[in-house]
Design an enzyme around this catalytic site. Structure first.
Site, PDB file in Angstrom:
ATOM      1  N   GLU A   1      -7.743  14.032   5.189  1.00 32.94           N
ATOM      2  CA  GLU A   1      -6.527  13.699   5.702  1.00 32.94           C
ATOM      3  C   GLU A   1      -5.304  14.342   6.208  1.00 32.94           C
ATOM      4  O   GLU A   1      -5.042  13.778   7.148  1.00 32.94           O
ATOM      5  CB  GLU A   1      -6.018  13.155   4.317  1.00 32.94           C
ATOM      6  CG  GLU A   1      -6.629  12.390   2.851  1.00 32.94           C
ATOM      7  CD  GLU A   1      -5.384  11.626   2.226  1.00 32.94           C
ATOM      8  OE1 GLU A   1      -5.695  10.398   2.235  1.00 32.94           O
ATOM      9  OE2 GLU A   1      -4.929  12.252   1.248  1.00 32.94           O
TER      10      GLU A   1
ATOM     11  N   ASN B   1      -7.361   7.118   7.035  1.00 30.84           N
ATOM     12  CA  ASN B   1      -6.367   6.299   7.399  1.00 30.84           C
ATOM     13  C   ASN B   1      -5.567   7.400   7.787  1.00 30.84           C
ATOM     14  O   ASN B   1      -3.879   7.368   8.891  1.00 30.84           O
ATOM     15  CB  ASN B   1      -5.302   5.575   6.405  1.00 30.84           C
ATOM     16  CG  ASN B   1      -6.585   4.204   5.964  1.00 30.84           C
ATOM     17  OD1 ASN B   1      -7.703   3.865   6.776  1.00 30.84           O
ATOM     18  ND2 ASN B   1      -6.753   4.223   4.499  1.00 30.84           N
ATOM     19  N   ASP B   2      -4.894   8.424   6.833  1.00 29.42           N
ATOM     20  CA  ASP B   2      -3.983   9.684   7.108  1.00 29.42           C
ATOM     21  C   ASP B   2      -4.400  10.421   7.904  1.00 29.42           C
ATOM     22  O   ASP B   2      -4.242  10.549   8.593  1.00 29.42           O
ATOM     23  CB  ASP B   2      -4.178   9.884   5.732  1.00 29.42           C
ATOM     24  CG  ASP B   2      -2.537   9.728   4.832  1.00 29.42           C
ATOM     25  OD1 ASP B   2      -1.593   8.935   5.909  1.00 29.42           O
ATOM     26  OD2 ASP B   2      -3.381   8.605   3.870  1.00 29.42           O
TER      27      ASP B   2
ATOM     28  N   CYS C   1     -13.495   7.012   3.149  1.00 34.38           N
ATOM     29  CA  CYS C   1     -12.977   5.697   2.244  1.00 34.38           C
ATOM     30  C   CYS C   1     -11.800   5.741   3.253  1.00 34.38           C
ATOM     31  O   CYS C   1     -11.019   4.761   2.249  1.00 34.38           O
ATOM     32  CB  CYS C   1     -12.598   6.513   1.018  1.00 34.38           C
ATOM     33  SG  CYS C   1     -11.490   7.900   1.084  1.00 34.38           S
TER      34      CYS C   1
ATOM     35  N   HIS D   1       0.391   0.428   3.131  1.00 28.64           N
ATOM     36  CA  HIS D   1      -0.605   0.681   1.784  1.00 28.64           C
ATOM     37  C   HIS D   1      -0.635  -1.569   1.047  1.00 28.64           C
ATOM     38  O   HIS D   1      -1.306  -2.063   0.603  1.00 28.64           O
ATOM     39  CB  HIS D   1      -0.407   0.982   0.775  1.00 28.64           C
ATOM     40  CG  HIS D   1      -0.598   2.641   1.121  1.00 28.64           C
ATOM     41  ND1 HIS D   1      -0.602   3.575   1.251  1.00 28.64           N
ATOM     42  CD2 HIS D   1      -1.877   3.239   1.280  1.00 28.64           C
ATOM     43  CE1 HIS D   1      -0.520   4.700   2.104  1.00 28.64           C
ATOM     44  NE2 HIS D   1      -2.171   4.421   0.818  1.00 28.64           N
TER      45      HIS D   1
ATOM     46  N   ARG E   1       1.450   5.280  10.313  1.00 23.84           N
ATOM     47  CA  ARG E   1       1.151   4.353  10.453  1.00 23.84           C
ATOM     48  C   ARG E   1       1.855   2.748   9.835  1.00 23.84           C
ATOM     49  O   ARG E   1       0.960   2.289   9.523  1.00 23.84           O
ATOM     50  CB  ARG E   1      -0.218   4.653   9.562  1.00 23.84           C
ATOM     51  CG  ARG E   1       0.157   4.865   7.574  1.00 23.84           C
ATOM     52  CD  ARG E   1      -0.192   5.580   6.827  1.00 23.84           C
ATOM     53  NE  ARG E   1      -1.369   4.427   5.779  1.00 23.84           N
ATOM     54  CZ  ARG E   1      -1.834   4.790   5.116  1.00 23.84           C
ATOM     55  NH1 ARG E   1      -2.697   6.108   5.016  1.00 23.84           N
ATOM     56  NH2 ARG E   1      -2.384   4.183   4.261  1.00 23.84           N
TER      57      ARG E   1
ATOM     58  N   ARG F   1      -7.609   3.630  -6.565  1.00 24.89           N
ATOM     59  CA  ARG F   1      -5.852   4.480  -6.270  1.00 24.89           C
ATOM     60  C   ARG F   1      -4.700   4.344  -7.545  1.00 24.89           C
ATOM     61  O   ARG F   1      -4.409   2.678  -7.697  1.00 24.89           O
ATOM     62  CB  ARG F   1      -5.063   3.413  -5.167  1.00 24.89           C
ATOM     63  CG  ARG F   1      -5.782   3.492  -3.439  1.00 24.89           C
ATOM     64  CD  ARG F   1      -5.545   2.906  -2.133  1.00 24.89           C
ATOM     65  NE  ARG F   1      -5.737   3.534  -0.802  1.00 24.89           N
ATOM     66  CZ  ARG F   1      -6.666   2.539  -0.379  1.00 24.89           C
ATOM     67  NH1 ARG F   1      -7.208   1.561  -0.913  1.00 24.89           N
ATOM     68  NH2 ARG F   1      -6.637   3.165   0.741  1.00 24.89           N
TER      69      ARG F   1
ATOM     70  N   ARG G   1      -8.309   8.780  -7.563  1.00 23.08           N
ATOM     71  CA  ARG G   1      -8.351   9.799  -7.401  1.00 23.08           C
ATOM     72  C   ARG G   1      -6.361  10.142  -7.980  1.00 23.08           C
ATOM     73  O   ARG G   1      -5.890   9.744  -8.291  1.00 23.08           O
ATOM     74  CB  ARG G   1      -7.542   8.973  -5.408  1.00 23.08           C
ATOM     75  CG  ARG G   1      -6.308  10.373  -4.799  1.00 23.08           C
ATOM     76  CD  ARG G   1      -6.881   9.759  -3.284  1.00 23.08           C
ATOM     77  NE  ARG G   1      -5.550   8.819  -3.521  1.00 23.08           N
ATOM     78  CZ  ARG G   1      -5.424   7.575  -2.351  1.00 23.08           C
ATOM     79  NH1 ARG G   1      -6.221   8.611  -1.023  1.00 23.08           N
ATOM     80  NH2 ARG G   1      -5.139   6.929  -2.223  1.00 23.08           N
TER      81      ARG G   1
HETATM   82  C1  PEP Z   1      -6.749   7.657   3.596  1.00 22.45           C
HETATM   83  O1  PEP Z   1      -5.240   7.711   4.248  1.00 22.45           O
HETATM   84  O2  PEP Z   1      -7.459   6.805   4.427  1.00 22.45           O
HETATM   85  C2  PEP Z   1      -6.833   6.894   2.185  1.00 22.45           C
HETATM   86  C3  PEP Z   1      -7.744   6.875   2.234  1.00 22.45           C
HETATM   87  O3  PEP Z   1      -5.673   6.888   1.534  1.00 22.45           O
HETATM   88  P1  PEP Z   1      -4.767   6.021   1.329  1.00 22.45           P
HETATM   89  O4  PEP Z   1      -4.942   5.003   2.695  1.00 22.45           O
HETATM   90  O5  PEP Z   1      -4.291   5.546   0.106  1.00 22.45           O
HETATM   91  O6  PEP Z   1      -3.919   6.775   2.026  1.00 22.45           O
HETATM   92 MG    MG Z   2      -4.438   8.674   2.098  1.00 25.56          MG
END
Ligand code: PEP
Ligand code: MG
Length: 761
Positions: free
Chosen positions: A606, A629-630, A677, A365, A640, A472, A508
């Protein structure tokens, strides 16, 4: 055997430099295996030869003098085969290569094992004995295990080296020392290092030249006195409840802090030029290392006491230095062992030009936030000796993930040229602000933004965002010291909603856990990414969830542009429960007289389990948003945040692309909106694929929005679909990535590909 192994590894891992690491290895192995010889040969890549770097048992003068070509001798054979060779009598083996100055002809039994780090043979560990015998299986297993564990430490010590690697004997800087990490945020930065240490974490304290030695000594003495006073007061409070043995322990602590003991050593180091915190770290870690290596378990335990005392003194020293104004360099590059979102605000924004983190990876993050701030960032530079870099000049290449220490004028000039080229592209893209993201064949692709930091809103508006696809909410929670109240939350949510009204703002619900910790709500888990995260936490704490949802709803009163989104959903029951609570909050507010509207509710996809239930979710809610991302992390089982597997974290893996395709098709069967996203949408190649798959909205960081708009405006849907058709039958993530880069060039969008770097092969 296991405890011997552990002890050796622990001792070696705290040795200060490569020479001491290797000296410790050979002496400890020789002693614990009871052999006559133990030696380490390391590969000198420039010469492609294995050099004898340390030995116990052979002629010490041969160290650094003797080497073998990579194909020479039994050592060369071990390295070439990358497997152990165990010989009863090495001297009669055809590959035996006699090295006179080592005096090794006296030895017959030979066991050599390769030292391998990240698939690369770094060298060979050898034990030898006079007698003719084969080392038995347990000895072989011991050496193989040890070598595997030591490889990382050797690689790290070799790369990070000692101070001598930055300055030669005359003190002149050795130039262009390069360290590799992964890209966290693209861009180039040239500046001076500021090392950020974590509160009360001795290991992260950097070395710094003391500006005023006498002042450092005074600070140290004050801190020392404060800790002594603390110990005396605890001892007196507990005196009735403790036995005399236990009370004696406090006396031991006070004796350790005596002016003639640790304190005297620390003052010597301060007088030698280090600031008080650095001197403290040096002395405490030396003692911790010595005590941890002791045979006697009582003495070994004392290492913990020393570390604890060190931490206490450090807290006072840090408190003291916090009250002093810090003079940051004009172009500061913040370097931290673990870069946290809270650290991003440490250096004033106009002085912060780059970020480097020893741990973490491109989708941590902190890296995501750095991208939205547009600050070049490098993550996972595991070998960088960050404690020694305070004040050094460095160049960051945020495209390839490289850091150069003490850059030469030539290198700086080359990077300045790139910096100018990048700036020219950015200026060119500025002009797109008021144009829509519409393909040449007339498809409109709504581009929204991801926000979290206070500055994101104005940045997003400046760049012409059409809505917020992901706010976020946990980010503002992370930079505080307790949960915000309902009223405080209302105010911060209202700012976002108002700034964007009438455009939609997707908030979120709190997504903590994983690598997002709240200092006042610690979650300590072995496996945090598979643990208590996102909706799992908030459903277990309705009081937190309800306050947040009420605040969101109240903030939206009269604006009606709120959307609520649920993170980390795995099961239908979680969505049902969350909807129930949102409806309860609404009912309460209606009863209290607030004129709030029921907002659209969405589920984030996710987790693989959510992919297979996406149609079911789509029926229950108003929209679906993919957190790629997740989703990438969980589909590929690649953390990650872990730099060791950063090369396996591949958003263009065919499995991820198949899942993304499936999600759009399933959601559209229910005629619901589906957006994305995750960071993949902020990569021009990724954005084109997602647009071709049919995603209704792409939500990206404000910084990348103009690039994505440029890509959308430059490529027809027809060509994007052709590209997707090709990609759909490909099997390899890297090949797909390459194809996307080539495609951008062939579409005339080479400005959007990464510039070529001075050291590109
Ligand atoms: C994701 O997981 O793609 C996402 C947008 O949430 P974050 O990156 O905050 O976990
Ligand atoms: Mg996420």
């Amino acid at each position: 055997m296991l405890s011997v192994l552990r002890k050796i590894v622990q001792e070696v891992s705290t040795a200060p430099d490569l020479a001491s690491v290797l000296a410790l290895i050979v002496s400890r192995i020789q002693r614990s295996m009871d052999t006559q010889v133990c030696s380490v040969f390391l590969l000198d890549e420039a010469q492609n030869r294995y050099v004898l770097m340390a030995t116990q048992g052979l002629n010490a003068e041969a160290v650094g003098q003797v080497s073998l070509a990579s194909t020479e001798g039994i050592v060369g054979m071990v390295a070439q085969r990358a497997e152990p060779i165990n010989l009863e009598d090495a001297s009669i083996h055809p590959a035996f290569h006699y090295l006179q100055i080592t005096g090794e002809e006296r030895f017959h039994a030979f066991l050599g094992v390769p030292i391998i780090h990240h698939r690369k043979v770094l060298g060979v560990l050898v034990v030898q004995q006079h007698e003719k015998r084969r080392f038995d299986e347990s000895e072989e297993a011991f050496l193989v295990t040890l070598s595997a564990q030591l490889a990382g430490i050797i690689a790290h010590a070799g790369l990070s080296g000692s101070v001598a690697k930055f300055d030669d004997k005359s003190g002149a800087s050795l130039q262009d020392r390069r360290f590799e990490g992964v890209s966290g945020s693209p861009g180039i930065a040239i500046g001076q290092v500021v090392v950020a240490s974590l509160p009360a974490d001795l290991d992260t304290v950097p070395d710094k030249a003391a500006k005023d030695i006498q002042r450092e000594i005074t600070h140290f003495n004050l801190a020392l006195e404060a800790v002594r006073a603390d110990i005396r007061s605890v001892a007196s409070v507990l005196s009735q409840r403790l036995s005399s043995d236990e009370r004696a322990l406090f006396d031991v602590y006070l004796r350790m802090l005596d002016d003639n003991a640790l304190a005297a050593e620390i003052i010597v180091k301060i007088n030698a030029g280090n600031w008080a915190q650095g001197a403290l770290r040096e002395v405490i870690s030396e003692h911790v290392r010595e005590f941890s290596a002791m045979e006697d378990s009582y003495l070994r335990e004392r290492a913990t006491d020393i570390r604890d005392l060190g931490r206490r003194i450090l807290s006072y020293l840090q408190e003291e230095s916090e009250s002093e104004p810090v003079d940051y360099p004009d172009k500061a590059i913040l370097l931290a062992d673990e870069l946290t979102p809270a650290m991003l605000g440490m250096v004033p924004e106009d002085k912060l030009v780059g970020l480097v983190s020893v741990t973490g990876s491109g989708n941590s993050h902190a890296a995501i936030l750095a991208r939205s701030m547009g600050i070049p960032t490098i993550m996972g530079v595991v070998d960088i000796p960050y404690r020694r870099l305070e004040g050094r000049e460095v160049v960051l290449d945020g495209y390839t993930g490289r850091v150069y220490v003490n850059p030469s004028d030539k290198l700086k000039y080359a990077f300045l040229q790139i910096l100018n080229e990048v700036q020219a592209v950015t200026d060119e893209l500025e002009g797109l602000r008021d144009l829509s993201a519409i393909t040449p064949d007339g498809y409109r692709i709504p581009l929204w933004v991801n926000t979290g930091l206070a500055a994101d809103v104005s940045r997003a508006l400046e760049r012409g965002a059409e809505g917020i696809g992901l706010y976020r909410t946990e980010i503002p929670f992370m930079i505080r010291d307790c949960f915000p109240s309902e009223q405080e939350q209302i105010e911060s949510y209202r700012t976002q909603l108002e700034a964007f009204a009438p455009r939609p703002v997707t908030m979120r619900t709190l997504d903590i856990g994983g690598d997002k910790a709240l200092p006042y709500f610690p979650i300590n888990e072995e496996n945090p990414f598979l643990g208590w995260r996102g909706i799992r936490v908030t459903l277990d704490h309705p009081e937190i969830f309800m306050v947040q949802v009420r605040a969101m709803l109240r903030a939206s009163e009269g604006l009606d542009n709120l959307r609520i989104m649920l993170p980390m959903v795995t099961s239908v029951s979680e969505v049902e429960e969350a909807i129930r609570q949102i409806d309860r909050a609404l009912a309460e507010l209606w009863e209290e007289g607030f004129a709030v509207k029921r907002p659209p509710i969405g589920v984030m996809i996710e987790v693989p389990a959510a992919v297979y239930q996406v149609r079911r979710f789509a029926r229950m809610v108003d929209f679906i948003s993919v957190g790629s991302n997740d989703l990438t992390q969980y589909l590929l089982a690649v953390d990650r945040n872990n730099p060791r597997v950063a090369n396996l974290y591949a958003p263009y893996h065919p499995a991820v692309l198949k899942a993304l395709d499936f999600i759009v098709q399933e959601t559209h069967k229910e005629r619901k909106q589906v957006s994305i996203c995750g960071e993949m949408a902020a990569d021009p190649g990724g954005a084109l694929l997602l647009m071709a798959m049919g995603y209704d909205v792409l939500s990206v960081n404000a910084n990348n929005l103009p690039r994505i708009k440029f890509a959308v405006r430059g490529v027809s849907m027809f060509r994007a679909r052709q590209l997707l058709t090709k990609v759909r039958v490909m099997d390899d993530a890297e090949e797909i990535h390459q194809l996307l880069r080539q495609a951008l060039k062939s579409f005339g969008l080479s400005q959007l590909t990464r510039p070529s770097m001075p050291e590109d092969e």
